[in-house]
Structures are given as C-alpha cells and as structure tokens.
Design a protein around this motif. Structure first.
Motif, PDB file in Angstrom:
ATOM      1  N   VAL A  48       0.852  -1.190   0.000  1.00 22.31           N
ATOM      2  CA  VAL A  48       0.000   0.000   0.000  1.00 22.31           C
ATOM      3  C   VAL A  48       0.888   1.240   0.000  1.00 22.31           C
ATOM      4  O   VAL A  48       1.922   1.280   0.678  1.00 22.31           O
ATOM      5  CB  VAL A  48      -0.919  -0.011   1.249  1.00 22.31           C
ATOM      6  CG1 VAL A  48      -1.731   1.265   1.333  1.00 22.31           C
ATOM      7  CG2 VAL A  48      -1.830  -1.236   1.204  1.00 22.31           C
ATOM      8  N   ALA A  49       0.488   2.259  -0.764  1.00 22.33           N
ATOM      9  CA  ALA A  49       1.284   3.472  -0.895  1.00 22.33           C
ATOM     10  C   ALA A  49       1.655   4.040   0.468  1.00 22.33           C
ATOM     11  O   ALA A  49       0.831   4.104   1.384  1.00 22.33           O
ATOM     12  CB  ALA A  49       0.512   4.518  -1.702  1.00 22.33           C
ATOM     13  N   GLY A  50       2.903   4.445   0.605  1.00 20.95           N
ATOM     14  CA  GLY A  50       3.418   4.897   1.891  1.00 20.95           C
ATOM     15  C   GLY A  50       3.377   6.396   2.072  1.00 20.95           C
ATOM     16  O   GLY A  50       3.053   7.161   1.162  1.00 20.95           O
ATOM     17  N   ASP A  51       3.701   6.821   3.308  1.00 19.24           N
ATOM     18  CA  ASP A  51       3.871   8.229   3.638  1.00 19.24           C
ATOM     19  C   ASP A  51       5.351   8.575   3.565  1.00 19.24           C
ATOM     20  O   ASP A  51       6.219   7.689   3.707  1.00 19.24           O
ATOM     21  CB  ASP A  51       3.327   8.497   5.046  1.00 19.24           C
ATOM     22  CG  ASP A  51       1.811   8.345   5.120  1.00 19.24           C
ATOM     23  OD1 ASP A  51       1.133   8.890   4.229  1.00 19.24           O
ATOM     24  OD2 ASP A  51       1.308   7.691   6.053  1.00 19.24           O
ATOM     25  N   PRO A  52       5.697   9.857   3.369  1.00 20.61           N
ATOM     26  CA  PRO A  52       7.109  10.212   3.132  1.00 20.61           C
ATOM     27  C   PRO A  52       8.058   9.767   4.239  1.00 20.61           C
ATOM     28  O   PRO A  52       9.190   9.361   3.966  1.00 20.61           O
ATOM     29  CB  PRO A  52       7.066  11.745   3.032  1.00 20.61           C
ATOM     30  CG  PRO A  52       5.669  12.069   2.624  1.00 20.61           C
ATOM     31  CD  PRO A  52       4.805  11.023   3.233  1.00 20.61           C
ATOM     32  N   PHE A  53       7.611   9.799   5.518  1.00 26.33           N
ATOM     33  CA  PHE A  53       8.523   9.493   6.621  1.00 26.33           C
ATOM     34  C   PHE A  53       8.972   8.037   6.644  1.00 26.33           C
ATOM     35  O   PHE A  53       9.937   7.695   7.334  1.00 26.33           O
ATOM     36  CB  PHE A  53       7.897   9.873   7.961  1.00 26.33           C
ATOM     37  CG  PHE A  53       6.504   9.343   8.183  1.00 26.33           C
ATOM     38  CD1 PHE A  53       6.281   8.007   8.441  1.00 26.33           C
ATOM     39  CD2 PHE A  53       5.415  10.202   8.131  1.00 26.33           C
ATOM     40  CE1 PHE A  53       5.003   7.526   8.644  1.00 26.33           C
ATOM     41  CE2 PHE A  53       4.124   9.727   8.334  1.00 26.33           C
ATOM     42  CZ  PHE A  53       3.916   8.381   8.594  1.00 26.33           C
ATOM     43  N   GLN A  56      -2.053  -1.641   8.361  1.00 21.27           N
ATOM     44  CA  GLN A  56      -0.808  -1.109   8.912  1.00 21.27           C
ATOM     45  C   GLN A  56      -0.711   0.397   8.708  1.00 21.27           C
ATOM     46  O   GLN A  56      -0.259   1.130   9.591  1.00 21.27           O
ATOM     47  CB  GLN A  56       0.397  -1.810   8.279  1.00 21.27           C
ATOM     48  CG  GLN A  56       1.710  -1.433   8.948  1.00 21.27           C
ATOM     49  CD  GLN A  56       2.917  -1.980   8.206  1.00 21.27           C
ATOM     50  OE1 GLN A  56       3.033  -1.823   6.979  1.00 21.27           O
ATOM     51  NE2 GLN A  56       3.818  -2.620   8.927  1.00 21.27           N
ATOM     52  N   ARG A  57      -1.156   0.867   7.545  1.00 16.84           N
ATOM     53  CA  ARG A  57      -1.113   2.315   7.305  1.00 16.84           C
ATOM     54  C   ARG A  57      -2.044   3.059   8.255  1.00 16.84           C
ATOM     55  O   ARG A  57      -1.673   4.086   8.841  1.00 16.84           O
ATOM     56  CB  ARG A  57      -1.489   2.620   5.851  1.00 16.84           C
ATOM     57  CG  ARG A  57      -1.413   4.108   5.525  1.00 16.84           C
ATOM     58  CD  ARG A  57      -1.461   4.368   4.036  1.00 16.84           C
ATOM     59  NE  ARG A  57      -2.756   4.059   3.459  1.00 16.84           N
ATOM     60  CZ  ARG A  57      -3.039   4.196   2.156  1.00 16.84           C
ATOM     61  NH1 ARG A  57      -2.093   4.602   1.318  1.00 16.84           N
ATOM     62  NH2 ARG A  57      -4.239   3.900   1.700  1.00 16.84           N
ATOM     63  N   ALA A  60      -2.381  11.116   0.792  1.00 16.26           N
ATOM     64  CA  ALA A  60      -3.366  10.301   0.061  1.00 16.26           C
ATOM     65  C   ALA A  60      -3.227  10.630  -1.417  1.00 16.26           C
ATOM     66  O   ALA A  60      -3.507  11.759  -1.835  1.00 16.26           O
ATOM     67  CB  ALA A  60      -4.776  10.601   0.546  1.00 16.26           C
ATOM     68  N   ARG A  61      -2.787   9.675  -2.193  1.00 13.68           N
ATOM     69  CA  ARG A  61      -2.616   9.882  -3.635  1.00 13.68           C
ATOM     70  C   ARG A  61      -3.850   9.382  -4.381  1.00 13.68           C
ATOM     71  O   ARG A  61      -4.509   8.438  -3.952  1.00 13.68           O
ATOM     72  CB  ARG A  61      -1.365   9.163  -4.134  1.00 13.68           C
ATOM     73  CG  ARG A  61      -0.073   9.646  -3.464  1.00 13.68           C
ATOM     74  CD  ARG A  61       1.117   8.851  -3.948  1.00 13.68           C
ATOM     75  NE  ARG A  61       2.338   9.238  -3.249  1.00 13.68           N
ATOM     76  CZ  ARG A  61       3.153  10.204  -3.636  1.00 13.68           C
ATOM     77  NH1 ARG A  61       2.883  10.886  -4.743  1.00 13.68           N
ATOM     78  NH2 ARG A  61       4.244  10.501  -2.947  1.00 13.68           N
TER      79      ARG A  61
END
Length: 825
Positions: free
Chosen positions: A134-139, A153-154, A748-749
């Motif tokens: 699943v697409a991640g966050d920058p950190f 998990q996100r 959120a993309r």
C-alpha cells in the motif's frame, strides 16, 4: 551460500544418500529442508525425529513441483524406525532405500481420505499476495521503506502518530502485518507535533518474554543494547543510564523488568519530558484471567499512572496497546486501567487465513493418547501440543520420550524462568521440533515457521483456542490446527472457566488482608499496600504466601479498579523505606465503603458477572466449534471478534466444497480516531479567508519546483499534516512530497478531497492536471477542517469553466511566492 528450489532439494538428497558429507553446507532457504538438514547433524535428534522431518520435506517438495511426480530420496542406511508408522513408504533396492511420503488418512478424522497434513506441509502462501503493498507516507523513507504492508498497517501508523500526549490507543492489527513498524516510527520520527529539544527520547516496549525482547533488539538493528536481560548487569546498567539521559531510543523489557529495576530510570526520563511512549505488546494479556496469568501485566497500569504524573504538561508519554485480537472484555479492561487521559481503539483485525482446521470426535483418554501419538508421527514441524493442566503436560513429556521423540521439551505455568528461556532459545534457533505446553507457552513468541498446533484438550474459551492456534503460520503460510478431544474435557474446561475470576467473599477477604495489613498512608485517600500478604487469617491461609497468592491479590486489585472502587497508582518503593521486605503497590481509594459486603455486591459483583458471562459465552462458542465441526469456524470467530474482517482459511466445509470458502472482503482502511491537528496555527491562520480556506496559484516551471517543497514543509510545521494529491501525476508534486520525509505528513494519492482515509483534520490539496475540481472542493470549511488548495496557474472555475478560477472564487486566492513570503515573515 543460500540455495532454494530444485537446487536445495538436490543438496538435501545428497546429504541423505551420503554423496554429500553432513557438516557445513549451504543453507537451505525452505524451512522444511533446512530443519531436516540441521537435524541430520544434531545428536539430540532421534531416528523418529528425522523420519517426521523427512516426511515433511518430501511433502513440501511434492507440492513445490505442483503435485507430480512425488518427491523421492535415497538412503544408504536404515534409520531403525517404523517407516510405515511415520507415513513413509520404503522400497529396498539392493543396499539403497527409496523413500516417499504417503498421505496420512486416519479413520478417526472425517474427510481425511485425501490426507490431513499435506496442505500445511506445502507451506502455501496465504496472507501476502504479490503486489499487495500500500502506498506509503514520506517518513517511511527514514526506515528505508516506501510502502506499507497493508491498509491496516497504514491506518494503525497514522492513528499511533496522532495520539495526543497522555492518551491511550489500542491497536488491533492482524498477525504478520507489522506491529513493530509502529514503535520503530515512534522512535524514529516521534509523534505529530512532538519536540524533544534535540534528544532522541525513550520508547519503552513491554514484551512478554526476554526471548522476544532479544528478537526485537536484533530486528531493529544498532550496536547499543536495547533489550533488558535479567542477570546481564553490564548491559542493563548501560540501558538504565541511557533511559535516564533520554538517549536510549527503543527499550525492550518484560513487564517484570519495567515495573521493577527499570522503574526509577523511567520515572527520571518522564520527569525530564523525554519518555515518548509506553508500548504494551500482546496487550490482551492484561486481561488474562487464565492459567498463564502474570501479576505485572496488570500492575503496568500503576506504572503508567506514575509516569504520567511525573511528566511535564504536554510531554506525557502516550500508551500504545498492541494486539492481533481484542475481545470486548479485554477492551474494557484496557480502558479501565490505562484510559484515564483518553482511550481510543483502531481496529484493523482480520481472521487468520493460514490454519487448516481439523476436529476429531471425542474418545476416551487412552484413545486420545493413541490418536495424538499417531498425529505427532506425521504432522509437519515445528509443532506445539497444547494441554490444559500441568499434570497433563508432565504425562505427555513421559509419553513422547517413551515413543522415541528426542527434540521435544515441555513448558507450563510451573516451569522455572531459566528452563523457559532455555526452551524458547532452542525454539528460536530451530533445534527444537515439538513443545508440550499449557497456555503459559507461546505468548509473544514470534517464531514464524510453526506448521502444526495440536490440542489434546478442550480450551476453556474460544479466545484461548484461537490465541494458541495463532502460534502457527505466522510466516503467512498454511498450517495445521488439530483438536483431539476426550470425554470429560468439557467438564474440565467448565471448571476452569468458572474459577478464573475470584469469588466475591474470597476477593473481599483478600482485599481486607491487604488493606488491614502492613501499609503506609501517602496522604488523602492514597495508600501503599503489601500485596504479598496471606489472603486471610484462617488456619489454611496463614502460610498461603508466595508468587501464586500474590498473583491472586493483584487480580483482586484489578477487579476493584475495574469496579471503580480504587485506582492503581503504581509501585511504592520510593515512599516505603522497607520495601525490600515485600511487594508493594500504591492505590487511591475512590469508595470509602470498600470493605463493606454491600459495596462488593453493588459495585464489584456486576463487573465479576460481566467477566463470567464473557468467559461463559466464549466457552459456549468453543463447544459450538466442536459440536459443529462441519461448519465454518470463521462464523464463530466473527461472533467473538466482532470487528474482524471475516476470511476463510480451510475447514471441513470448504474441503468438501471449495466454493463455500469466502475469500474475504477487500481491505477496508479504518480512519484514525484522533484528529491529526485541532486547528492550524499562526502564521497560517492569517492566510485563510472567512471560510477557513485558501487557494494558492502555483508558479510556472522552475519557480514552483523551488518554492513548493519549502511552503509544504512550513504548512506542515504549522499544523497541516494531511496532504491530498488530486488529479494526474505530477513530477513536481512527487519531488515536493519526497522532501517531507523528516516530518509527520500523511499523504493520500489519487484521492478525492474530503473523502480519503486520512486522519480527521486540516488538509493540503495538490490539484494536478485533469482533476475534476467541484464547487464542493472550494466550499467554506469549519474550524479544524481547514483546507489549502494548490492549483495550476491556468486553473478554471468549476462552476464557470470559461473563466479563470481566481476571477469568480468567493474566497482568497494567493500566488505561491506571496504565501512563501508570508510564512517566512
């Protein structure tokens, strides 16, 4: 060198045939192969151990080939074992034995004509499909990651990082979906808005065993010690000093260590405002009333209270409770004990897809012993055999030794700490194939490759059963669950179910013994009490002191806390000079009639009844599972864990008709129960119009590329942590987002403004080309839901497309350069 597939099996065949010497050799990446390779060089492995492991390896290789032809090996010497009794078919060809595995089809298991254990031995991938990330966050880049393992998990990560100071969050996340990422991120980047004056801070992770603490230390890397190990004085002294200084980072400890020798260093860190979080792994154990009870799991609540009270305002540690399953009773307990400053639950629970459920019809005790021994000669390894009583575990240890099993050990509630750690160490290293255990074993053991879980008993609750089944398949691959009941098991389960919660008269007697015994008045309604006192003054009570009695006294205090009669305040060593003479706990009395029978009837009685009803209901579900063996266990488990996503694994119903199997609902992403920010701060507040919004016109080309990362970073610092990317992909947007890796920003993309899974709160919206901008996206916002939209220079009005957006928008529009200037002023 590591090898896999056909090459690994060829190496194993060479070892077995003698063409390749036993000794240092390539590591075989498939656990079924590597365990057999290791056993061939292990003197403690008996011929029977090796035969069982050989059968597992052959079944695995047959499945790896797609089922045909059956895998075969050659042996140049006979292992002096009952080949047929171990599910192996041997053909003698001169001095060579050709060995194949044959299906295990016991007549006492319905539907076993195709084999009971082949599916578990195949180690089929059940949990993580290719491309499921699943697409991640920058950190995440700070930890070398760019995606999450799952939507759950996100969501859990975002909920944890937005937890406010002093509050408690319970996270329910399926096994294998990466709960460890949560505390690694707390340590690596901290919470949203958290400042620690340049110090790293301390994140205490309470785990059930020292073995698991060492596992977590190894998994998180680094040269400095992170796991508190009893008896390791030099290591522990270094950890204690780093905790005091606020430079420790992650610290893994058992509840006994956290409430004991680590308590003072933790209090010093809390007073300095550098204790980030108290993380309780396997948090359902706090509600454990069963045979594996440990006092310190519930007295952790007192430690939490002390740490919160010692911390400066806005620097209180967050409490994060982690579990794969959490029933209603466990949630109530966690909220009662840890939720004084706010309590929320983020549930992304999913039923386990790995187990293959098999349930035998009941038989007598001798018949059960025969069946279980037959099963243990066949089922894939490693395996756990669960029983209920200590004497049953002892009997099974004798039976296994008599049957010829060498790599088998035993763990129960009476096992010494040293022996327990020895077993766990062998379990982790792969030199132990079988453990006979009561429910005291397995909690918090993160060994991933367990293939079989057997029950020679009827657990007293469905929850206990499911927790124990959960020891298998933690690597996401198929495993076996086999229950072999006997007549009389139901009565034993009912007896345990009825007695795990202390009765009112006995509980009141224990409480009176504590309150009227040695104590210190701490002022007001606060007292320090000895909890290792005798439970009463009767002839049978005077000498009833020790660890087990102290455990029951601690249960009594917890019951009173759940009833609102008192509040647990933590250890009392700092105010009791002679604390060395006993175990002390401090409490605050909330009901001055706490000794009266009427108070116990009125306040404690309903709590006890709720616990008893919950236990009885869970026992009823366990009985239903046994009685309705042909129906799907997922239906009963869904009754127990109501918010879990229902997923079938394998059971009698779907083995008979695969179309019955439910594939599970698509991943639904829960939303954080905490807002990521109450409202934006100055100077951003002054940029917003009367409708709590702002439209920012991007510069052309290189200017936007230079300014956008700086503006986004400053907006994040001042309270906008949600970022929605709307419309076609834009390289400038991607570069700007990637630059935010040192900040807590949630992205959120391909989302729609206002309809993403981001935590509640203000948001930044990057509007790319082709975005279907609507009037609702530009509408006025309420405080706490502010919105700043970044649009292209040629953006058009959604209501009047022939006009530029800034010509007819009723709110404020600013160019990017002006916004940057205002934020720098």
């Amino acid at each position: 060198m590591n090898i896999s597939g056909a090459q690994a099996f060829a190496s194993l065949r060479g070892l077995l045939s003698g063409s390749q010497p036993v000794g240092p050799s390539p590591t075989l990446l498939h656990p079924a192969f590597e365990r057999l390779r290791s056993a061939l060089a292990d003197r403690s492995a008996s011929p029977l151990d090796r035969a069982v492991l050989l059968r597992h390896a052959l079944l695995f290789e047959t499945a790896r080939r797609g089922g045909s032809p059956d895998a075969e090996v050659e042996l140049t010497e006979d292992w002096d074992v009952d080949w047929n009794g171990s599910g192996l078919e041997v053909a003698r060809d001169g001095g060579v034995l050709r060995v194949q595995a044959r299906p295990w089809t016991p007549r006492w298991l319905r539907g076993s004509d195709r084999g009971v254990d082949a599916w578990a031995a195949s180690e089929a991938e059940r949990r993580f499909a290719v491309g499921s990330a699943v697409a991640g966050d920058p950190f995440l880049a700070r930890l070398g990651l760019d995606t999450y393992r799952s939507h759950g998990q996100r969501a859990a990560t975002r909920a944890v990082l937005t937890t406010p100071p002093g509050a408690t969050l319970a996270v329910v996340l399926a096994t294998g979906e990466g709960k460890s990422l949560l505390f690694r991120l707390v340590d690596g980047i901290g919470f949203a808005g958290q400042l620690l004056d340049g110090r790293r801070g301390v994140t205490l992770v309470v785990v059930p065993t020292v073995a698991l603490a060492l596992d977590q230390e190894a998994a998180t890397g680094g040269d400095d010690p992170r796991a508190w190990v009893g008896g390791a004085s030099e290591r522990n002294a270094a950890i204690a000093e780093a905790v005091r200084a606020g430079t420790q980072g992650l610290c893994f400890a058992s509840p006994e260590a956290a409430c004991g020798p680590l308590r003072r260093p933790l209090l010093e860190a809390a007073r300095a405002g550098v204790l980030r979080a108290l993380v309780i792994d396997e948090a359902h154990l706090v509600d454990a009333w069963g045979t594996g009870f440990r006092t310190e799991f519930q007295t952790l609540a007192g430690l939490q209270h002390e740490l919160l009270a010692a911390s400066p305002p806005t620097f209180e540690p967050r409490t994060i409770c982690l579990s794969a399953t959490l029933g209603d009773a466990a949630r109530e307990t966690l909220e009662t004990l840890f939720g004084a400053r706010g309590f929320r639950v983020l549930s992304a629970a999913r039923l386990r897809p790995e187990p293959d459920y098999w349930i035998a019809d009941p038989t007598d005790q001798a018949g059960r012993a025969t069946r279980v021994l037959e099963a243990l000669r066949h089922v894939p390894r490693p395996a756990v055999l669960y029983v209920t009583r200590v004497r049953d575990a002892e009997e099974w240890r004798w039976r296994l030794a008599a049957a010829g099993f060498g790599r088998a050990r035993m763990v129960h509630g009476g096992t010494s700490a040293a022996e327990r750690e020895s077993v766990l160490d062998a379990w982790r290293r792969g030199t132990l194939d079988l453990v006979v255990a009561t429910s005291a074993f397995g909690l918090g053991i993160d060994y991933p490759h367990v293939r079989s879980v057997l029950h020679a008993c009827v657990p007293e609750t469905l929850d206990r059963y499911y927790q124990e089944v959960g020891r298998g398949g933690r690597d996401g691959r198929s495993c076996l669950s086999l229950v072999v009941p006997a007549y009389g098991d139901a009565e034993i389960a009912m007896e345990i179910n009825d007695t795990v919660v202390i009765g009112l008269p006995r509980g009141r007697e224990r409480w009176a013994a504590m309150f009227n015994g040695p104590k210190r008045h701490l002022g007001g309604d606060r007292f320090a009490l000895r909890i290792d006192v005798a439970p009463g003054e009767g002839a049978g009570d005077i000498d009833m002191v020790g660890e087990r009695s102290t455990d029951w006294n601690a249960r009594t205090l917890t019951l009173l806390a759940r009833a609102g009669v008192l509040r647990l305040l933590g250890g009392a060593e700092q105010v009791v000079q002679d604390a060395v003479q006993g175990s002390w706990q401090s409490v605050e009395i909330l009901d001055h009639d706490h000794l009266a029978a009427a108070t116990w009837d009125r306040r404690v009685g309903p709590v006890r009844r709720r616990i008893a009803v919950a236990n009885a209901r869970s026992l009823g579900l366990m009985h239903n599972l046994l009685a309705q063996a042909a129906s799907c266990p997922a239906d009963l488990l869904r009754e127990l864990y109501r918010d879990a996503t229902t997923v079938c694994s394998r059971c009698e119903a779907c083995r008979y008709d695969p179309e019955c199997a439910r594939r599970g609902a698509p991943d639904a992403e829960p939303v954080s129960p905490w807002p990521c920010q109450a409202s934006v701060q100055e100077p951003v507040r002054s940029l917003l119009d009367h409708g709590n919004r702002l439209v920012v016109k991007l510069d052309e080309g290189m200017l936007a590329r230079r300014r956008l990362p700086d503006v986004l970073a400053r907006l994040t610092v001042f309270g906008l942590r949600n970022l929605v990317v709307f419309g076609e992909a834009d390289p400038d947007f991607d570069r700007a987002i990637d630059s935010l890796r040192d900040l807590v920003v949630f992205v959120a993309r391909d989302a729609i403004p206002g309809a993403s899974a981001l935590p509640p709160g203000p948001e930044i919206v990057l509007v790319g080309a082709g975005a279907p901008l609507r009037p609702a996206h530009l509408a006025a916002r309420v405080t706490g839901q502010e919105r700043i939209l970044f649009v292209r220079p040629d953006a058009r009005s959604p209501s009047r497309p022939q006009l530029p957006l800034d010509a007819c928008h009723d709110g404020r529009v600013m160019p990017l350069r002006e916004v940057q200037g205002r934020l720098l002023a």
